[in-house]
Structures are given as C-alpha cells and as structure tokens.
Write an enzyme that holds these catalytic residues in place. Structure first.
Site, PDB file in Angstrom:
ATOM      1  N   ASP A  73      42.592  32.030  38.194  1.00 60.03           N
ATOM      2  CA  ASP A  73      41.579  32.329  37.093  1.00 60.03           C
ATOM      3  C   ASP A  73      40.182  32.987  37.104  1.00 60.03           C
ATOM      4  OD1 ASP A  73      43.120  29.596  36.297  1.00 60.03           O
ATOM      5  OD2 ASP A  73      42.268  28.410  38.263  1.00 60.03           O
ATOM      6  N   LEU A  74      40.612  33.965  36.525  1.00 58.55           N
ATOM      7  CA  LEU A  74      39.665  34.728  36.189  1.00 58.55           C
ATOM      8  C   LEU A  74      37.836  34.316  36.640  1.00 58.55           C
ATOM      9  CD1 LEU A  74      39.523  38.017  35.383  1.00 58.55           C
ATOM     10  CD2 LEU A  74      38.794  36.817  33.124  1.00 58.55           C
ATOM     11  N   ASP A  75      37.390  34.386  37.423  1.00 59.87           N
ATOM     12  CA  ASP A  75      35.879  34.528  37.465  1.00 59.87           C
ATOM     13  C   ASP A  75      36.202  33.246  37.719  1.00 59.87           C
ATOM     14  OD1 ASP A  75      35.372  37.217  37.199  1.00 59.87           O
ATOM     15  OD2 ASP A  75      35.197  36.917  35.134  1.00 59.87           O
ATOM     16  N   GLU A  76      36.831  32.278  37.693  1.00 59.23           N
ATOM     17  CA  GLU A  76      35.892  30.878  39.002  1.00 59.23           C
ATOM     18  C   GLU A  76      36.874  30.587  39.768  1.00 59.23           C
ATOM     19  OE1 GLU A  76      37.520  27.937  36.153  1.00 59.23           O
ATOM     20  OE2 GLU A  76      37.317  29.395  34.106  1.00 59.23           O
TER      21      GLU A  76
END
Length: 284
Positions: free
Chosen positions: A226-229
């Site tokens: 989950d990109l940047d999460e």
C-alpha cells in the site's frame, strides 16, 4: 567478546511477564541498564525492550539465549536477544535527490548510526561521486517498464550477497512491486512528504504553496504494497506561512525529510521498533 545485548519481546498480555524476565536475567548475572514496556489495551499485546550487560566472567550472549525460551515458554513469547555491538547491515537506495542520502552518510561517518552500509543502489548515476567518496559500493540499476522485474531480481541478489538486514529508500523515486514489498516486509524504510490536503504527483511543495499550506512535514514508515501507507516509525513537522515561496518550502521539506528518515533509521538500528499490524511501538 561483547557482553552487551538487547532483549526484544512481545506476547499476549498477562501477569508475571516482567517478573519472569527480570528474574531470569538477574539469575544469569545480567545488569539491566534500560527497560521499556507497553501494554496495548486494544490488542491485549505486551511489548518489552531491555538493554542489558552480562557481568559474570563466563557467560556469553549465546548462553543467555539458550535458556531463555524455556523460561518464558508459558507466555508463548516472540523474542530476540541481539548483540548490541553488532552493527546492522544496511543498503541505501536513491534516485537524484541527494539530501537524505547525504544526511545518512554524514551521520554514519560521525558514528551516529550503528550500521554497515553494504551498498548504495540507484536508478541514476548522478550520486555515484558522493557515494564513492565515502568508499562505499555504488550499484547502478536503471529501471523502466520493460526491465523492472529483472532489476528487482538483481537488487534481491545484492541484498542476499551482502547479507543486508535493512533497506532504506532515501528518496528512491520508483515504486517497488508488491512481490518485492512482501520479501522486504519489516526491513525496508521509506520517506515521503506529509501534507493536508495530500498532494500527489510532481512538485508537491509547489502545490502546497498554491493552497496556502500552514504546516508541512515528512513521514518515515516501513514499506508495504500500500503505497506510502505502511506502519509509521517517525514524523517531523514544521510551521510555515504565506511568506514562504515554493523554493523555500522545498528547502524546509528537505529538512523535515532528513530528520524523519534519520530518526526512523536510528530507531530501527537500535532495535527500538516493534511492528504489529499497520502500527508500530517505538521505545525512544
């Protein structure tokens, strides 16, 4: 032979954990110089970190490990006993922005970060001189849509070859595949800016200027698909106002990014971070 070690442990919360661990360490002539604990009431999970020193003349860290599992078996505990003097092997990844890499290299040179840098990998050649001045191996792995899978396989080969424990994305401007994220689970750290509202795409600081943002920051987190999460390790913020030009916002952004990333890397290197679910417990 080192006699300083760090104990990291987590288990379901119950009574007697601290007493059991402390008694075992005392019986084995271990002095506890620092101890942190946290009981998460939401998950009913208990976390502990202790820095210890063996004061006996015969025992080793390995001998402490050998008897510990039996001592805490009733708690079904996940634990590690780590040599405090053993630096973590870290691989740094970067693209063209140099501020985070430069800051990490400086802190490493000054002895602030207990790591051995196994290599710096980049999809561009721009920062090769900076890296090689430090006597560190530089690997150029250019990435495009056609060769992404091949280059990620080459990266994994380097990680395996160098026995790298931690990967730091010091402004590496490529999205890692889901497969690579899963293989690096819990041992890859990324940095990105933090804005409200969230500005995506090119020139986020210029977008922030146009919207009159009053607070900017940066977030360092573990890498997930989950990109940047991913689970957050450290954040840095700084107030700004209408007098800040886009260029000045970029400069402030560089500061917050370097501080957040360096803090997160140090916390990980000192074995102060527990990751569970999409959260972390960080004992500072």
């Amino acid at each position: 032979m080192s006699k300083d070690f760090i104990l990291k442990a987590s288990c379901d919360a119950s009574s007697g954990i601290v007493a059991t661990v402390s008694s075992y360490l005392a019986e084995h002539d271990c002095y506890i110089s620092e101890m942190h604990q946290f009981d998460d009431e939401e998950s009913c999970r208990f976390f502990m970190r202790a820095e210890c020193r063996i004061e006996g003349h015969v025992q080793s860290i390995e001998s402490i490990r050998n008897g510990f599992d039996e001592q805490v078996a009733r708690f079904n505990m996940d634990w590690e006993i780590l040599d405090k003097e053993q630096p973590v092997k870290a691989l740094l990844m970067v693209s063209k922005f140099d501020h985070c890499l430069d800051d990490l290299l400086y802190r490493h040179r000054k002895g602030e970060l207990p790591m051995t840098i196994t290599a710096v990998v980049s999809n561009h050649k721009d920062l090769r001189p900076m890296v090689e001045r430090e006597g560190i191996r530089f690997v150029h792995l250019p990435v495009n849509k056609e060769n992404k899978t091949e280059q990620e396989a080459a990266l994994l080969d380097i990680i395996t070859e160098t026995k790298t424990d931690l990967v730091v994305l010091a402004r590496y401007m490529q999205i890692l595949s889901d497969a690579l994220c899963k293989k690096l689970h819990g041992r890859a750290i990324n940095i990105h800016h933090s804005f409200l509202p969230g500005f995506k795409g090119a020139k986020p600081y210029h977008q922030a200027h146009q919207r009159g943002v009053k607070l900017i920051g940066a977030t360092a987190h573990y890498v997930t698909s989950d990109l940047d999460e991913g689970p957050i390790i450290a954040q840095s913020v700084q107030p700004v106002d209408h007098t800040y030009s886009p260029e000045r916002l970029v400069a402030v952004g560089r500061d917050t990014e370097t501080v957040a990333l360096a803090t997160a890397v140090r916390m990980h290197l000192e074995h102060r971070v527990f990751m569970y679910g999409n959260k972390t417990v960080v004992f500072k």
